[in-house]
Design a protein around this motif. Structure first.
Motif, PDB file in Angstrom:
ATOM      1  N   GLU A  32       0.846  -1.192   0.000  1.00  0.00           N
ATOM      2  CA  GLU A  32       0.000   0.000   0.000  1.00  0.00           C
ATOM      3  C   GLU A  32       0.883   1.244   0.000  1.00  0.00           C
ATOM      4  O   GLU A  32       1.073   1.894   1.031  1.00  0.00           O
ATOM      5  N   VAL A  33       1.442   1.554  -1.178  1.00  0.00           N
ATOM      6  CA  VAL A  33       2.281   2.727  -1.378  1.00  0.00           C
ATOM      7  C   VAL A  33       1.887   3.373  -2.701  1.00  0.00           C
ATOM      8  O   VAL A  33       1.288   2.729  -3.570  1.00  0.00           O
ATOM      9  N   LYS A  34       2.216   4.657  -2.843  1.00  0.00           N
ATOM     10  CA  LYS A  34       1.898   5.363  -4.089  1.00  0.00           C
ATOM     11  C   LYS A  34       2.723   4.831  -5.244  1.00  0.00           C
ATOM     12  O   LYS A  34       2.235   4.690  -6.361  1.00  0.00           O
ATOM     13  N   GLU A  35       3.997   4.549  -5.003  1.00  0.00           N
ATOM     14  CA  GLU A  35       4.893   4.042  -6.034  1.00  0.00           C
ATOM     15  C   GLU A  35       5.674   2.848  -5.502  1.00  0.00           C
ATOM     16  O   GLU A  35       6.044   2.820  -4.339  1.00  0.00           O
ATOM     17  N   GLN A  40      13.081  -4.406  -4.846  1.00  0.00           N
ATOM     18  CA  GLN A  40      12.437  -4.834  -3.613  1.00  0.00           C
ATOM     19  C   GLN A  40      13.413  -5.733  -2.874  1.00  0.00           C
ATOM     20  O   GLN A  40      13.968  -6.660  -3.455  1.00  0.00           O
ATOM     21  N   VAL A  41      13.621  -5.449  -1.587  1.00  0.00           N
ATOM     22  CA  VAL A  41      14.621  -6.171  -0.802  1.00  0.00           C
ATOM     23  C   VAL A  41      13.921  -6.986   0.279  1.00  0.00           C
ATOM     24  O   VAL A  41      13.100  -6.449   1.035  1.00  0.00           O
ATOM     25  N   PHE A  42      14.263  -8.261   0.350  1.00  0.00           N
ATOM     26  CA  PHE A  42      13.730  -9.145   1.383  1.00  0.00           C
ATOM     27  C   PHE A  42      14.891  -9.684   2.203  1.00  0.00           C
ATOM     28  O   PHE A  42      15.875 -10.184   1.654  1.00  0.00           O
ATOM     29  N   HIS A  52      11.086 -15.211   9.798  1.00  0.00           N
ATOM     30  CA  HIS A  52      10.961 -13.759   9.945  1.00  0.00           C
ATOM     31  C   HIS A  52      11.325 -13.131   8.612  1.00  0.00           C
ATOM     32  O   HIS A  52      12.365 -13.448   8.032  1.00  0.00           O
ATOM     33  N   ILE A  53      10.442 -12.245   8.093  1.00  0.00           N
ATOM     34  CA  ILE A  53      10.651 -11.607   6.795  1.00  0.00           C
ATOM     35  C   ILE A  53      10.605 -10.101   6.977  1.00  0.00           C
ATOM     36  O   ILE A  53       9.665  -9.570   7.568  1.00  0.00           O
ATOM     37  N   VAL A  54      11.623  -9.420   6.451  1.00  0.00           N
ATOM     38  CA  VAL A  54      11.617  -7.957   6.390  1.00  0.00           C
ATOM     39  C   VAL A  54      11.598  -7.589   4.915  1.00  0.00           C
ATOM     40  O   VAL A  54      12.464  -8.010   4.151  1.00  0.00           O
ATOM     41  N   HIS A  55      10.582  -6.822   4.527  1.00  0.00           N
ATOM     42  CA  HIS A  55      10.413  -6.387   3.137  1.00  0.00           C
ATOM     43  C   HIS A  55      10.624  -4.879   3.106  1.00  0.00           C
ATOM     44  O   HIS A  55       9.968  -4.144   3.832  1.00  0.00           O
ATOM     45  N   GLU A  56      11.560  -4.428   2.252  1.00  0.00           N
ATOM     46  CA  GLU A  56      11.880  -3.009   2.183  1.00  0.00           C
ATOM     47  C   GLU A  56      12.039  -2.549   0.745  1.00  0.00           C
ATOM     48  O   GLU A  56      12.329  -3.340  -0.142  1.00  0.00           O
ATOM     49  N   GLN A  57      11.844  -1.239   0.565  1.00  0.00           N
ATOM     50  CA  GLN A  57      12.227  -0.563  -0.664  1.00  0.00           C
ATOM     51  C   GLN A  57      12.780   0.797  -0.265  1.00  0.00           C
ATOM     52  O   GLN A  57      12.483   1.302   0.815  1.00  0.00           O
ATOM     53  N   ARG A  63       8.818  -0.240   4.615  1.00  0.00           N
ATOM     54  CA  ARG A  63       9.344  -1.346   5.407  1.00  0.00           C
ATOM     55  C   ARG A  63       8.156  -2.084   6.031  1.00  0.00           C
ATOM     56  O   ARG A  63       7.261  -1.467   6.596  1.00  0.00           O
ATOM     57  N   TYR A  64       8.197  -3.397   5.913  1.00  0.00           N
ATOM     58  CA  TYR A  64       7.153  -4.246   6.492  1.00  0.00           C
ATOM     59  C   TYR A  64       7.821  -5.489   7.045  1.00  0.00           C
ATOM     60  O   TYR A  64       8.651  -6.100   6.385  1.00  0.00           O
TER      61      TYR A  64
END
Length: 66
Positions: A32-35, A40-42, A52-57, A63-64
């Motif tokens: 849920e982001v505009k862009e 994409q980094v996991f 455990h998963i960290v999802h970032e851009q 960051r999630y």
């Protein structure tokens, strides 16, 4: 950007179970982001209780953790 054909590197295909790669694609598609950044980094960490998963851009910042 992420509605086209998807590719995985051989190392990912060999080391990461398909259910986990499917989950990560789902995480990208439902952000849920505009862009969405093209990169994409996991970060995956196995814990005593599960995964455990960290999802970032980077841009825009996102960051999630799951």
């Amino acid at each position: 950007m992420f509605n086209n054909q998807k590719f995985l590197m051989r190392g990912v295909m060999a080391d990461i179970p398909s259910w986990l790669t499917n989950l990560m694609w789902h995480m990208v598609l439902t952000m849920e982001v505009k862009e969405k950044d093209y990169l994409q980094v996991f970060t995956l960490t196995k814990t005593p209780t599960g995964q455990h998963i960290v999802h970032e851009q980077e841009q825009p910042p996102y960051r999630y953790e799951l």
